[in-house]
Design a protein around this motif. Structure first.
Motif, PDB file in Angstrom:
ATOM      1  N   LYS A  84      11.644 -27.180  18.487  1.00  0.00           N
ATOM      2  CA  LYS A  84      11.250 -26.367  17.339  1.00  0.00           C
ATOM      3  C   LYS A  84      10.419 -25.181  17.831  1.00  0.00           C
ATOM      4  CE  LYS A  84      11.305 -30.102  13.951  1.00  0.00           C
ATOM      5  NZ  LYS A  84      10.548 -30.776  12.895  1.00  0.00           N
ATOM      6  N   ASP A  85      10.281 -24.171  16.978  1.00  0.00           N
ATOM      7  CA  ASP A  85       9.565 -22.947  17.356  1.00  0.00           C
ATOM      8  C   ASP A  85       8.162 -23.215  17.896  1.00  0.00           C
ATOM      9  OD1 ASP A  85      11.750 -21.419  16.678  1.00  0.00           O
ATOM     10  OD2 ASP A  85      10.958 -20.814  14.720  1.00  0.00           O
ATOM     11  N   ALA A  86       7.461 -24.187  17.311  1.00  0.00           N
ATOM     12  CA  ALA A  86       6.089 -24.476  17.735  1.00  0.00           C
ATOM     13  C   ALA A  86       6.019 -24.973  19.173  1.00  0.00           C
ATOM     14  CB  ALA A  86       5.466 -25.510  16.806  1.00  0.00           C
ATOM     15  N   ALA A  87       7.142 -25.465  19.692  1.00  0.00           N
ATOM     16  CA  ALA A  87       7.180 -26.011  21.056  1.00  0.00           C
ATOM     17  C   ALA A  87       8.141 -25.227  21.950  1.00  0.00           C
ATOM     18  CB  ALA A  87       7.578 -27.478  21.011  1.00  0.00           C
ATOM     19  N   SER A  88       8.406 -24.000  21.602  1.00  0.00           N
ATOM     20  CA  SER A  88       9.403 -23.215  22.341  1.00  0.00           C
ATOM     21  C   SER A  88       9.063 -23.068  23.827  1.00  0.00           C
ATOM     22  CB  SER A  88       9.573 -21.838  21.701  1.00  0.00           C
ATOM     23  OG  SER A  88       8.353 -21.120  21.756  1.00  0.00           O
ATOM     24  N   GLN A  89       7.773 -23.186  24.184  1.00  0.00           N
ATOM     25  CA  GLN A  89       7.368 -23.028  25.580  1.00  0.00           C
ATOM     26  C   GLN A  89       7.868 -24.164  26.477  1.00  0.00           C
ATOM     27  OE1 GLN A  89       5.392 -23.981  23.082  1.00  0.00           O
ATOM     28  NE2 GLN A  89       3.634 -25.167  23.773  1.00  0.00           N
ATOM     29  N   ILE A  90       8.343 -25.279  25.907  1.00  0.00           N
ATOM     30  CA  ILE A  90       8.834 -26.381  26.743  1.00  0.00           C
ATOM     31  C   ILE A  90      10.362 -26.448  26.799  1.00  0.00           C
ATOM     32  CG2 ILE A  90       6.735 -27.776  26.624  1.00  0.00           C
ATOM     33  CD1 ILE A  90       8.190 -29.499  24.480  1.00  0.00           C
ATOM     34  N   LYS A  91      11.034 -25.449  26.257  1.00  0.00           N
ATOM     35  CA  LYS A  91      12.490 -25.403  26.411  1.00  0.00           C
ATOM     36  C   LYS A  91      12.817 -25.312  27.899  1.00  0.00           C
ATOM     37  CE  LYS A  91      16.696 -23.119  24.836  1.00  0.00           C
ATOM     38  NZ  LYS A  91      17.386 -24.376  24.589  1.00  0.00           N
ATOM     39  N   ASP A  92      13.831 -26.058  28.324  1.00  0.00           N
ATOM     40  CA  ASP A  92      14.239 -26.099  29.739  1.00  0.00           C
ATOM     41  C   ASP A  92      13.145 -26.647  30.660  1.00  0.00           C
ATOM     42  OD1 ASP A  92      16.788 -25.031  29.118  1.00  0.00           O
ATOM     43  OD2 ASP A  92      15.964 -23.003  29.157  1.00  0.00           O
ATOM     44  N   HIS A  93      12.338 -27.566  30.132  1.00  0.00           N
ATOM     45  CA  HIS A  93      11.297 -28.248  30.897  1.00  0.00           C
ATOM     46  C   HIS A  93      11.456 -29.764  30.750  1.00  0.00           C
ATOM     47  CE1 HIS A  93       9.538 -24.282  30.991  1.00  0.00           C
ATOM     48  NE2 HIS A  93       8.559 -24.711  31.778  1.00  0.00           N
ATOM     49  N   VAL A  94      10.965 -30.502  31.744  1.00  0.00           N
ATOM     50  CA  VAL A  94      11.091 -31.963  31.782  1.00  0.00           C
ATOM     51  C   VAL A  94       9.717 -32.572  32.033  1.00  0.00           C
ATOM     52  CG1 VAL A  94      12.198 -33.912  32.966  1.00  0.00           C
ATOM     53  CG2 VAL A  94      13.431 -31.745  32.731  1.00  0.00           C
ATOM     54  N   ALA A  95       9.393 -33.637  31.309  1.00  0.00           N
ATOM     55  CA  ALA A  95       8.134 -34.365  31.497  1.00  0.00           C
ATOM     56  C   ALA A  95       8.444 -35.805  31.918  1.00  0.00           C
ATOM     57  CB  ALA A  95       7.313 -34.345  30.206  1.00  0.00           C
ATOM     58  N   PHE A  96       7.425 -36.484  32.437  1.00  0.00           N
ATOM     59  CA  PHE A  96       7.614 -37.827  33.008  1.00  0.00           C
ATOM     60  C   PHE A  96       6.571 -38.809  32.501  1.00  0.00           C
ATOM     61  CE2 PHE A  96       9.160 -34.656  35.971  1.00  0.00           C
ATOM     62  CZ  PHE A  96      10.424 -35.144  36.286  1.00  0.00           C
ATOM     63  N   TRP A  97       6.935 -40.085  32.540  1.00  0.00           N
ATOM     64  CA  TRP A  97       6.019 -41.197  32.217  1.00  0.00           C
ATOM     65  C   TRP A  97       6.567 -42.448  32.873  1.00  0.00           C
ATOM     66  CZ3 TRP A  97       6.510 -43.788  26.828  1.00  0.00           C
ATOM     67  CH2 TRP A  97       7.840 -43.919  26.464  1.00  0.00           C
ATOM     68  N   LYS A  98       6.167 -43.630  32.396  1.00  0.00           N
ATOM     69  CA  LYS A  98       6.654 -44.920  32.900  1.00  0.00           C
ATOM     70  C   LYS A  98       6.442 -45.081  34.405  1.00  0.00           C
ATOM     71  CE  LYS A  98       9.918 -46.283  29.388  1.00  0.00           C
ATOM     72  NZ  LYS A  98      11.241 -46.850  29.147  1.00  0.00           N
ATOM     73  N   GLY A  99       5.216 -44.838  34.840  1.00  0.00           N
ATOM     74  CA  GLY A  99       4.881 -45.069  36.238  1.00  0.00           C
ATOM     75  C   GLY A  99       5.120 -43.903  37.166  1.00  0.00           C
ATOM     76  N   VAL A 100       5.634 -42.801  36.661  1.00  0.00           N
ATOM     77  CA  VAL A 100       5.791 -41.607  37.480  1.00  0.00           C
ATOM     78  C   VAL A 100       4.417 -40.950  37.616  1.00  0.00           C
ATOM     79  CG1 VAL A 100       6.915 -39.357  37.724  1.00  0.00           C
ATOM     80  CG2 VAL A 100       8.170 -41.278  36.687  1.00  0.00           C
ATOM     81  N   LYS A 101       3.948 -40.781  38.862  1.00  0.00           N
ATOM     82  CA  LYS A 101       2.651 -40.147  39.092  1.00  0.00           C
ATOM     83  C   LYS A 101       2.802 -38.644  39.040  1.00  0.00           C
ATOM     84  CE  LYS A 101      -0.240 -41.199  42.289  1.00  0.00           C
ATOM     85  NZ  LYS A 101      -0.885 -41.596  43.575  1.00  0.00           N
ATOM     86  N   VAL A 102       2.001 -38.016  38.198  1.00  0.00           N
ATOM     87  CA  VAL A 102       1.970 -36.552  38.151  1.00  0.00           C
ATOM     88  C   VAL A 102       0.604 -36.138  38.665  1.00  0.00           C
ATOM     89  CG1 VAL A 102       2.065 -34.531  36.661  1.00  0.00           C
ATOM     90  CG2 VAL A 102       3.608 -36.454  36.240  1.00  0.00           C
ATOM     91  N   GLU A 103       0.600 -35.389  39.779  1.00  0.00           N
ATOM     92  CA  GLU A 103      -0.652 -35.051  40.437  1.00  0.00           C
ATOM     93  C   GLU A 103      -0.590 -33.660  41.048  1.00  0.00           C
ATOM     94  OE1 GLU A 103      -0.860 -38.318  43.180  1.00  0.00           O
ATOM     95  OE2 GLU A 103       0.277 -37.244  44.702  1.00  0.00           O
ATOM     96  N   ALA A 104      -1.769 -33.135  41.305  1.00  0.00           N
ATOM     97  CA  ALA A 104      -1.861 -31.805  41.925  1.00  0.00           C
ATOM     98  C   ALA A 104      -1.588 -31.900  43.411  1.00  0.00           C
ATOM     99  CB  ALA A 104      -3.242 -31.213  41.670  1.00  0.00           C
TER     100      ALA A 104
END
Length: 93
Positions: A73-93
């Motif tokens: 939706k328009d309010a979330a247009s900045q995440i089009k063509d982006h992928v996020a992770f969970w379920k034990g996937v470590k996201v770190e710097a």
């Protein structure tokens, strides 16, 4: 930022978008060889319909461990063509 699961870097980018404490990685920064389309879908009232990927690394599968919004939706247009992770996937710097 890096997304790591089962000892492998699944995604790496300096240009993630943070929404609701989740880092959304540009799709081109995600290693497609680890992704398998899932039939799972969920709906967020303000982001829209989410689709999922399962991750497979070295013979192990993590079902529905990544999600994305193919047509947010328009309010979330900045995440089009982006992928996020969970379920034990470590996201770190």
């Amino acid at each position: 930022m890096k997304a790591i699961w089962n000892g492998q870097t699944i995604a790496e980018s300096n240009n993630t978008v943070v929404v609701e404490n989740n880092h959304y990685f540009p799709k081109e920064s995600v290693k497609a060889e680890y992704l398998t389309d899932s039939s799972t879908h969920t709906t967020c009232p303000w982001k829209g319909l989410a689709s999922y990927y399962s991750l497979t690394v070295d013979g192990k599968t993590n079902p529905d461990a990544a999600w994305y919004y193919p047509d947010p939706k328009d309010a979330a247009s900045q995440i089009k063509d982006h992928v996020a992770f969970w379920k034990g996937v470590k996201v770190e710097a």
